[in-house]
Design an enzyme around this catalytic site. Structure first.
Site, PDB file in Angstrom:
ATOM      1  N   SER A 105       7.627  62.981  43.307  1.00  0.00           N
ATOM      2  CA  SER A 105       6.356  62.275  43.429  1.00  0.00           C
ATOM      3  C   SER A 105       6.634  60.815  43.744  1.00  0.00           C
ATOM      4  CB  SER A 105       5.552  62.391  42.128  1.00  0.00           C
ATOM      5  OG  SER A 105       4.322  61.706  42.234  1.00  0.00           O
ATOM      6  N   HIS A 119       1.431  57.633  49.525  1.00  0.00           N
ATOM      7  CA  HIS A 119       1.687  58.623  48.483  1.00  0.00           C
ATOM      8  C   HIS A 119       2.327  59.842  49.127  1.00  0.00           C
ATOM      9  CE1 HIS A 119       0.101  62.516  46.859  1.00  0.00           C
ATOM     10  NE2 HIS A 119       0.735  62.083  45.784  1.00  0.00           N
ATOM     11  N   THR A 122       5.748  66.642  46.663  1.00  0.00           N
ATOM     12  CA  THR A 122       5.944  68.065  46.903  1.00  0.00           C
ATOM     13  C   THR A 122       6.501  68.696  45.646  1.00  0.00           C
ATOM     14  OG1 THR A 122       8.129  67.645  47.907  1.00  0.00           O
ATOM     15  CG2 THR A 122       6.256  67.920  49.406  1.00  0.00           C
ATOM     16  N   ARG A 123       6.135  69.941  45.404  1.00  0.00           N
ATOM     17  CA  ARG A 123       6.460  70.570  44.130  1.00  0.00           C
ATOM     18  C   ARG A 123       6.553  72.086  44.282  1.00  0.00           C
ATOM     19  NH1 ARG A 123       1.496  68.605  44.609  1.00  0.00           N
ATOM     20  NH2 ARG A 123      -0.247  70.081  44.545  1.00  0.00           N
ATOM     21  N   HIS A 152       0.020  60.590  61.181  1.00  0.00           N
ATOM     22  CA  HIS A 152      -0.551  61.924  61.381  1.00  0.00           C
ATOM     23  C   HIS A 152       0.263  62.734  62.385  1.00  0.00           C
ATOM     24  CE1 HIS A 152      -4.409  62.230  59.157  1.00  0.00           C
ATOM     25  NE2 HIS A 152      -4.282  60.907  59.094  1.00  0.00           N
ATOM     26  N   HIS A 182     -17.777  59.303  43.361  1.00  0.00           N
ATOM     27  CA  HIS A 182     -18.657  58.353  42.685  1.00  0.00           C
ATOM     28  C   HIS A 182     -18.920  57.106  43.530  1.00  0.00           C
ATOM     29  CE1 HIS A 182     -14.586  57.028  41.680  1.00  0.00           C
ATOM     30  NE2 HIS A 182     -15.077  55.833  41.373  1.00  0.00           N
ATOM     31  N   GLY A 265       4.240  65.186  29.739  1.00  0.00           N
ATOM     32  CA  GLY A 265       5.238  64.506  30.558  1.00  0.00           C
ATOM     33  C   GLY A 265       5.427  63.062  30.132  1.00  0.00           C
ATOM     34  N   ASN A 266       6.309  62.371  30.823  1.00  0.00           N
ATOM     35  CA  ASN A 266       6.580  60.965  30.528  1.00  0.00           C
ATOM     36  C   ASN A 266       5.429  60.106  31.061  1.00  0.00           C
ATOM     37  OD1 ASN A 266       7.776  58.216  31.567  1.00  0.00           O
ATOM     38  ND2 ASN A 266       9.111  58.906  29.915  1.00  0.00           N
TER      39      ASN A 266
END
Length: 281
Positions: A105, A119, A122-123, A152, A182, A265-266
């Site tokens: 991340s 940003h 991938t996971r 892109h 919002h 998590g941390n």
């Protein structure tokens, strides 16, 4: 945490290797700007709610002349979801709420208002099912059409090599996902977002690697193109306002933030995505 199988080990090794390559490139950009900034790596361990060891990760953080604050994290965790959270994750209840997740991340906030924030994530996640997810998106306070087009184009090339409809689907998903309902505004100028890509491990892993490679090829040239530009107080005000919107999204809607906090998590690694400075008018 259970012993890792071949697929889990392979995915973890790729994410960790990509982390190293990205950090090296970002440090090289700092050197070009006359800065000696480098990443500080902080290993962390996770305790599963069951009380058993639950894996961990490494938070990489750099604060420099070009990258005001950039975090590049890797983690490999596993254990048991809480029953409430398990209901939102496919395949969890069929697997006794057991899970495994590994990934990279990255969030970069830039010192020059003309350089876009970015940003990338991938996971690989396993319950009784297995899937890849992630993507990358560009977040400029001052958008430049050339930067948007180049970013892109790199992601589209990665998508087109793996699925005829991938870019159309995943760029649209990115537009829908990175939206602040919002405020009725987009977080940035888009990119791609995908999740729960399951079935053929080799094909889906190849696509996930292509996304990482596309990011590494596309973003550094954009930084080098903009990092020496002159900027005004008005440019900085626009950047700080934009960062406020970015923080709102990550705290209210971001899946990665929610997943990290729900799985013990941390906290510092999870919230490294927040900008160092922001403002709300």
């Amino acid at each position: 945490m259970e012993a890792l199988d071949a697929q889990q080990l392979t995915a973890r090794a790729w994410f960790e290797g990509l982390r190293t390559r990205i950090c090296n490139e970002f440090e090289a950009i700092e050197r070009e700007a006359g800065s000696d900034a480098s990443f500080d790596y902080l290993p962390w361990d996770r305790q599963d709610p069951s009380g058993e060891p639950g894996g961990g990760g490494v938070r990489g953080l750099m604060k420099g002349k070009v990258f005001e604050k950039v975090g590049v994290n890797v983690s490999t965790v596993g254990g048991t979801f809480t029953p409430e959270f398990a209901k939102s994750i496919p395949g969890s209840e069929e697997n006794g709420n057991r899970f495994f997740a590994t990934g990279i991340s990255l969030v970069a906030h830039m010192a020059n208002p003309h350089v876009p924030a970015v940003h990338m994530n991938t996971r690989f996640l396993c319950t009784s099912r297995r899937w890849f997810g992630g993507g990358a998106d560009l977040n400029p306070a001052t958008p430049y059409p050339q930067d948007t087009a180049d970013f892109h184009a790199a992601l589209k090339a990665a998508c087109d090599a793996h699925g005829d409809d991938y870019y159309e689907r995943y760029s649209k998903w990115c537009e829908e996902y990175f939206w602040l309902p919002h405020r009725n505004v987009a977080r940035g100028v888009g990119g791609i977002f995908y999740d729960r890509l399951e079935g053929d491990f080799d094909a889906n892993f190849a696509f996930t690697r292509a996304v990482g490679e596309a990011f590494l090829a596309a973003f550094p040239p954009i930084v080098r193109r903009r990092m020496g530009m002159e900027w005004s107080e008005a440019d900085m005000d626009r950047l700080l306002e934009f960062r406020g919107r970015y923080a709102e999204f990550n705290l209210l809607y971001d899946r990665g933030t929610i997943f990290g906090l729900k799985t013990n998590g941390n906290v510092d690694a999870i919230l490294m995505s927040l900008p160092p400075l922001a403002k709300w008018s």
